[in-house]
Design an enzyme around this catalytic site. Structure first.
Site, PDB file in Angstrom:
ATOM      1  N   LYS A 256       6.392   1.506 -15.182  1.00  0.00           N
ATOM      2  CA  LYS A 256       7.443   1.206 -14.206  1.00  0.00           C
ATOM      3  C   LYS A 256       6.899   0.596 -12.911  1.00  0.00           C
ATOM      4  O   LYS A 256       7.575  -0.241 -12.301  1.00  0.00           O
ATOM      5  CB  LYS A 256       8.302   2.439 -13.916  1.00  0.00           C
ATOM      6  CG  LYS A 256       7.607   3.687 -13.461  1.00  0.00           C
ATOM      7  CD  LYS A 256       8.602   4.837 -13.374  1.00  0.00           C
ATOM      8  CE  LYS A 256       7.925   6.140 -12.929  1.00  0.00           C
ATOM      9  NZ  LYS A 256       7.023   6.669 -13.995  1.00  0.00           N
TER      10      LYS A 256
ATOM     11  N   ASN B  36       9.290   5.146  -5.877  1.00  0.00           N
ATOM     12  CA  ASN B  36       8.105   5.811  -6.405  1.00  0.00           C
ATOM     13  C   ASN B  36       6.848   4.955  -6.324  1.00  0.00           C
ATOM     14  O   ASN B  36       5.741   5.459  -6.489  1.00  0.00           O
ATOM     15  CB  ASN B  36       8.363   6.208  -7.869  1.00  0.00           C
ATOM     16  CG  ASN B  36       7.336   7.176  -8.404  1.00  0.00           C
ATOM     17  OD1 ASN B  36       7.198   8.284  -7.888  1.00  0.00           O
ATOM     18  ND2 ASN B  36       6.609   6.778  -9.431  1.00  0.00           N
TER      19      ASN B  36
ATOM     20  N   HIS C  84       5.315  15.509 -17.446  1.00  0.00           N
ATOM     21  CA  HIS C  84       5.921  16.385 -16.429  1.00  0.00           C
ATOM     22  C   HIS C  84       6.700  17.558 -17.033  1.00  0.00           C
ATOM     23  O   HIS C  84       7.679  18.026 -16.439  1.00  0.00           O
ATOM     24  CB  HIS C  84       6.866  15.586 -15.518  1.00  0.00           C
ATOM     25  CG  HIS C  84       6.228  14.400 -14.865  1.00  0.00           C
ATOM     26  ND1 HIS C  84       5.079  14.497 -14.108  1.00  0.00           N
ATOM     27  CD2 HIS C  84       6.567  13.085 -14.867  1.00  0.00           C
ATOM     28  CE1 HIS C  84       4.755  13.297 -13.659  1.00  0.00           C
ATOM     29  NE2 HIS C  84       5.630  12.428 -14.109  1.00  0.00           N
TER      30      HIS C  84
END
Length: 431
Positions: free
Chosen positions: A122, A145, A191
């Site tokens: 990303k 981010n 995560h």
């Protein structure tokens, strides 16, 4: 910075005062909001003490009833932090800075937003979309981010495009971001300490489309089952849904910073996104050719005696390390750190390219055992500088010394950027 009259006179609590948290406090205060700010780090608290309208106090010790929101940094675990439960008990929305941006959009000059999420790729895709738009003369900025707080930036003029990299953590804290173009690259396990299983993590990514108007454009890589399932759920969008299948052959020879099959997918997603925004084929071609890539993502830091040294420190899980292994020939692989799982299975298809592995950090002993029977040579180096020296001594002309750790950095470094800088320094220190 980005401000909004919608925040004026309202009360907010802000938890976490690193870059995005500090920008949030400043934007809310400049908008006329009242802020209680807190961070466990005293130096971080000190940075906001002189801002008008800001009180430094632990919100856990205050009644939050009537507050417009508790804004938390993405690093705060929503499933474990007591302040989150405290806010929810008071019926206070728990949100992030991306949600504040979404709430401020109505007061900004007419614009569009591209949101990019996915487990891997990303940052590169975000930077590539931003670069193509900029090369085409479109006013644009990127944030989220990728390390650039969106609220600290100057609003774009009319016709501008905000390009946002969105992690699952940020999506968890966002309620009303309606992206004109929404991109999902992939979903692989990551995560999981923050989620109740892999399905919950995948559902977090899917929220990007749940917030989006159906007449806006969705672009989804369908190389994994969860992403393909999300795409099937959006099939009614018809021409507003673009599916990117894996394994598409492309001529990437003119794109030096976009090598490897993973970057073919990143490029296809970026091309689809900017086409949806009306960018011409000529401008797209020019942007792809002039893109220089990101620091710490398959970045060549030196070529010494025919040996190429590549910093891929941003590869913090096996799925993101695998493409780097697939992009080079004879590799001396530096791997390890704070592991996110117990295997390197995602990298296994490319083990035949690895001449030697050098394991470091907390995961070093485990990875050395895992690779012992699968790689011709495995050395438990322990630390990065030792691994660089050992790999450089063993490498011959035409080889690649690759830092692609497949792990987080927090066992030995502040973040992946510090780890990448340490790699560069170790290469430069070679005799």
């Amino acid at each position: 910075m980005i401000t909004a009259k919608a925040f004026a006179g309202k009360r907010y609590a802000v938890l976490g005062l690193a870059r995005s948290g500090l920008a949030t406090v400043q934007a809310l205060a400049a908008s006329g909001g009242y802020v209680v700010a807190w961070d466990m780090n005293a130096a971080a608290r000190e940075r906001v003490t002189r801002i008008d309208g800001v009180i430094v106090h632990d919100p856990l010790q205050l009644a939050l009833d009537g507050a417009a929101g508790l804004i938390v940094s993405p690093g705060v675990p929503l499933n474990a932090h007591p302040l989150v439960d405290h806010a929810r008990a008071a019926q206070v929305p728990v949100i992030g800075d991306i949600e504040l941006f979404a709430q401020a959009r109505g007061e900004l000059p007419p614009h569009k937003v591209v949101g990019i999420t996915g487990t891997n790729g990303k940052s590169t895709t975000t930077a590539l979309i931003h670069h193509i738009l900029k090369a085409a003369g479109v006013p644009t900025l990127m944030g989220g981010n990728i390390g650039l707080p969106i609220l600290e930036q100057q609003p774009l003029p009319a016709g501008g495009v905000y390009v946002l990299e969105l992690s699952s953590y940020q999506l968890d804290l966002t309620q009303s971001l309606d992206c004109d173009v929404a991109v999902l690259l992939n979903i692989t396990p990551d995560h999981l300490d923050r989620y109740d299983g892999f399905e919950a993590y995948a559902a977090s990514k899917a929220r990007l489309f749940a917030m989006q108007s159906p007449q806006h454009d969705a672009i989804i890589g369908i190389g994994d089952a969860p992403s393909a399932q999300i795409a099937r759920g959006l099939s009614a969008r018809g021409e507003h849904l673009t599916k990117i299948a894996p394994g598409v052959c492309m001529d990437q020879s003119r794109w030096p910073a976009l090598q490897g099959p993973h970057n073919a997918q990143n490029a296809l997603a970026a091309i689809a996104a900017v086409k949806a925004l009306g960018v011409s084929e000529a401008d797209i071609d020019r942007g792809l050719a002039s893109f220089t890539g990101l620091p710490h993502r398959m970045e060549t830091v030196a070529i010494r005696d025919g040996v190429t040294f590549v910093d891929d420190s941003k590869a913090t899980n096996p799925e993101s390390a695998a493409p780097a292994l697939g992009a080079f020939g004879r590799i001396h692989w530096i791997v390890g750190g704070k592991r996110k799982g117990d295997d390197l299975d995602a990298c296994a298809p490319y083990f035949d390219r690895v001449a030697a592995a050098y394991t470091i950090g907390e995961a070093g002993p485990l990875f050395a055992d895992l690779l012992a029977d699968r790689i011709p040579s495995v050395t438990h180096s322990g630390d990065l500088a030792t691994a660089v020296a050992q790999a450089a001594a063993a490498a011959r002309s035409g080889d690649t010394v690759l830092l692609s750790p497949a792990c987080a950095s927090f066992d030995q470094f502040r973040d992946y950027e510090e780890r990448g800088a340490a790699f560069r320094a170790a290469v430069e220190a070679l005799a």
